[in-house]
Design a protein around this motif. Structure first.
Motif, mmCIF file in Angstrom:
data_model
loop_
_atom_site.group_PDB
_atom_site.id
_atom_site.type_symbol
_atom_site.label_atom_id
_atom_site.label_comp_id
_atom_site.label_asym_id
_atom_site.label_seq_id
_atom_site.Cartn_x
_atom_site.Cartn_y
_atom_site.Cartn_z
ATOM 1 N N VAL A 151 0.847 -1.186 0.000
ATOM 2 C CA VAL A 151 0.000 0.000 0.000
ATOM 3 C C VAL A 151 0.884 1.238 0.000
ATOM 4 N N GLU A 152 0.636 2.118 -0.938
ATOM 5 C CA GLU A 152 1.419 3.349 -1.039
ATOM 6 C C GLU A 152 0.500 4.544 -0.856
ATOM 7 N N GLY A 153 0.892 5.436 0.017
ATOM 8 C CA GLY A 153 0.079 6.621 0.268
ATOM 9 C C GLY A 153 0.651 7.435 1.406
ATOM 10 N N PRO A 154 0.250 8.694 1.523
ATOM 11 C CA PRO A 154 0.735 9.556 2.601
ATOM 12 C C PRO A 154 0.357 9.004 3.972
ATOM 13 N N PRO A 155 1.039 9.461 5.022
ATOM 14 C CA PRO A 155 0.688 9.005 6.386
ATOM 15 C C PRO A 155 -0.705 9.466 6.784
ATOM 16 N N GLY A 156 -1.304 8.707 7.716
ATOM 17 C CA GLY A 156 -2.572 9.121 8.291
ATOM 18 C C GLY A 156 -3.807 8.738 7.517
ATOM 19 N N LEU A 157 -3.689 7.777 6.582
ATOM 20 C CA LEU A 157 -4.844 7.396 5.765
ATOM 21 C C LEU A 157 -5.419 6.036 6.156
ATOM 22 N N ALA A 158 -5.221 5.644 7.414
ATOM 23 C CA ALA A 158 -5.849 4.441 8.005
ATOM 24 C C ALA A 158 -5.264 3.137 7.484
ATOM 25 N N LYS A 159 -4.034 3.163 6.984
ATOM 26 C CA LYS A 159 -3.422 1.915 6.507
ATOM 27 C C LYS A 159 -3.187 0.964 7.681
ATOM 28 N N THR A 160 -2.583 1.487 8.752
ATOM 29 C CA THR A 160 -2.349 0.664 9.937
ATOM 30 C C THR A 160 -3.662 0.245 10.578
ATOM 31 N N ARG A 161 -4.595 1.167 10.667
ATOM 32 C CA ARG A 161 -5.892 0.889 11.282
ATOM 33 C C ARG A 161 -6.618 -0.239 10.548
ATOM 34 N N ALA A 162 -6.540 -0.235 9.222
ATOM 35 C CA ALA A 162 -7.264 -1.237 8.430
ATOM 36 C C ALA A 162 -6.792 -2.643 8.752
ATOM 37 N N VAL A 163 -5.477 -2.848 8.751
ATOM 38 C CA VAL A 163 -4.983 -4.202 8.988
ATOM 39 C C VAL A 163 -5.140 -4.586 10.459
ATOM 40 N N LYS A 164 -5.085 -3.614 11.368
ATOM 41 C CA LYS A 164 -5.288 -3.914 12.792
ATOM 42 C C LYS A 164 -6.726 -4.353 13.044
ATOM 43 N N ILE A 165 -7.689 -3.665 12.467
ATOM 44 C CA ILE A 165 -9.091 -4.036 12.660
ATOM 45 C C ILE A 165 -9.379 -5.388 12.000
ATOM 46 N N LEU A 201 6.571 -20.655 8.609
ATOM 47 C CA LEU A 201 5.726 -19.595 9.123
ATOM 48 C C LEU A 201 4.297 -20.115 9.284
ATOM 49 N N PRO A 202 3.416 -19.381 9.959
ATOM 50 C CA PRO A 202 2.033 -19.851 10.117
ATOM 51 C C PRO A 202 1.368 -20.106 8.767
ATOM 52 N N GLU A 203 0.452 -21.070 8.752
ATOM 53 C CA GLU A 203 -0.238 -21.398 7.497
ATOM 54 C C GLU A 203 -1.000 -20.194 6.972
ATOM 55 N N LEU A 204 -1.615 -19.447 7.881
ATOM 56 C CA LEU A 204 -2.251 -18.180 7.514
ATOM 57 C C LEU A 204 -1.218 -17.082 7.720
ATOM 58 N N PHE A 205 -0.693 -16.539 6.626
ATOM 59 C CA PHE A 205 0.372 -15.537 6.707
ATOM 60 C C PHE A 205 0.132 -14.477 5.650
ATOM 61 N N LEU A 206 -0.117 -13.244 6.103
ATOM 62 C CA LEU A 206 -0.391 -12.150 5.190
ATOM 63 C C LEU A 206 0.448 -10.944 5.597
ATOM 64 N N VAL A 207 1.182 -10.402 4.629
ATOM 65 C CA VAL A 207 1.985 -9.201 4.854
ATOM 66 C C VAL A 207 1.300 -8.025 4.174
ATOM 67 N N MET A 208 1.057 -6.971 4.945
ATOM 68 C CA MET A 208 0.627 -5.705 4.366
ATOM 69 C C MET A 208 1.757 -4.721 4.593
ATOM 70 N N ALA A 209 2.409 -4.330 3.517
ATOM 71 C CA ALA A 209 3.534 -3.398 3.597
ATOM 72 C C ALA A 209 3.095 -2.021 3.131
ATOM 73 N N THR A 210 3.657 -0.991 3.742
ATOM 74 C CA THR A 210 3.327 0.374 3.348
ATOM 75 C C THR A 210 4.577 1.099 2.861
ATOM 76 N N GLN A 211 4.354 2.040 1.961
ATOM 77 C CA GLN A 211 5.402 2.917 1.469
ATOM 78 C C GLN A 211 4.895 4.352 1.512
ATOM 79 N N ASN A 212 5.774 5.268 1.878
ATOM 80 C CA ASN A 212 5.452 6.688 1.859
ATOM 81 C C ASN A 212 6.024 7.270 0.573
ATOM 82 N N PRO A 213 5.167 7.717 -0.355
ATOM 83 C CA PRO A 213 5.662 8.208 -1.637
ATOM 84 C C PRO A 213 6.292 9.597 -1.575
ATOM 85 N N ILE A 214 6.173 10.250 -0.424
ATOM 86 C CA ILE A 214 6.648 11.633 -0.324
ATOM 87 C C ILE A 214 8.133 11.690 -0.006
ATOM 88 N N GLU A 215 8.538 10.981 1.061
ATOM 89 C CA GLU A 215 9.924 11.039 1.512
ATOM 90 C C GLU A 215 10.786 10.013 0.785
#
Length: 341
Positions: A62-76, A158-172
């Protein structure tokens, strides 16, 4: 009742139960999608693509500026499914052992024992993954590709259920290490997240205020790992006509032989996508159709998923980069040039 009649009756009953169970699974995922959209406001694409990655057994960038609920989405999402969650903030001084774990010496036994790292979780949020140095990227590559990590002479699954959500900041760009093509190819999807609209921003404000005041929110939807694996099988078993299969092949082949379609496309592409893109597009189109309540795949499903699937895999030429041509523009051109039938 004859023996053949009994067998036929048992077969019909099994088919009926199977269809009922699949229908129940689809209904559960729809409720999960609805719940996530009430908690991650203004980002319906992020919610849907997260579920598609979960159903298609892949990872998402996922690429986008900070504060757009990327962390919140995967946590929920992690709160809704059976499995553990961990967030890792990637930094230039991160070591592979900080991610994978390491051997710890136990004086009481005079032996080394392996202490698992945060990568041994079902859902891993790799925050600002492009800040990690090459050795950490290599450890992530093995984990994402093989669902295992190697430390010293030992390999650990690794666990059988294994999902990575990685983020990138396109600005810096300072202190970042661009992800190599091999690792980008291991991501099933790449999603660009944009700012929410005015109405969504107002909903976010009210939701945040309600959470701060302790106002009860909607009950989360809980899904077991068994249900997730069953849903993945249901996704793979839905009908895809041969014409749609060939359409997927033509799209990927067009990236390798762009001169056969247009000179413009040939000037924009330096290298085409690998067969992994074909497999990803097949799985994601099926998951997209299943989430939309259909048991068959249409060319529109393929076209919709072509953007996040091909986006990280297209290697643009210097001419395209100099002209400011985005990967999405090339995907749109591909869809225009390649016939779906």
């Amino acid at each position: 009742m004859s023996f053949l009649s009994l067998k036929f009756h048992h077969f019909c009953l099994t088919v009926c139960i199977s269809r009922t169970y699949i229908s129940m699974l689809a209904s559960t995922f729809q409720r999960l999608k609805t719940y996530l959209e009430t908690q991650v406001i203004g980002q319906p694409d992020l919610v849907k693509q997260l579920l598609i990655a979960l159903l298609a057994d892949g990872h998402i960038l996922v690429e986008g500026p900070p504060g757009l609920a990327k962390t919140r989405a995967v946590k929920i999402l992690s709160d809704c499914i059976e499995g553990s969650f961990h967030r890792v903030q990637f930094t230039p001084d991160l070591l592979p052992a900080d991610l994978t774990g390491t051997d710890i010496f136990r004086p009481e036994t005079a032996e080394f024992t392996f202490q698992p790292g945060p990568i041994f979780n079902s859902l891993l949020l790799a925050d600002e993954i492009n800040r990690a140095p090459a050795k950490v990227q290599a450890a992530m590559l093995e984990a994402m590709a093989e669902k295992q990590i190697t430390t010293g002479r030992k390999t650990y699954p690794l666990p059988e259920l294994f999902l990575v959500m990685a983020t990138q900041n396109p600005i810096e760009q300072e202190g970042t290490y661009p992800l190599p093509e091999a690792q980008l190819d291991r991501f099933l999807l790449q999603l660009n997240v944009n700012y929410p609209d005015e109405a969504s921003e107002l909903e976010i404000l009210r939701l945040n205020r309600g959470e701060a005041l302790g106002i009860e929110k909607a009950d989360p939807v809980h899904i077991t790992q068994e249900s997730i694996f069953a849903a993945r099988k249901a996704v793979l078993s839905i009908h895809m006509a041969e014409d749609v299969e060939r359409y997927i092949i033509r799209l990927t082949m067009a990236t390798r032989q762009p001169e056969s379609y247009s000179d413009q496309l040939a000037n924009w592409l330096q290298m085409g996508v690998s067969p992994r893109a074909t497999l990803a597009l097949d799985r994601c189109a099926r998951a997209h159709a299943w989430l939309n309540g259909r048991d068959f795949v249409t060319p529109e499903d393929v076209q919709k998923m072509a953007y996040p699937v091909l986006r990280p895999r297209l290697l643009l030429s210097y001419e395209a980069q100099a002209e400011g041509i985005a990967a999405d523009s090339i995907v749109s051109h591909l869809i225009e040039q390649v016939a779906c039938a």
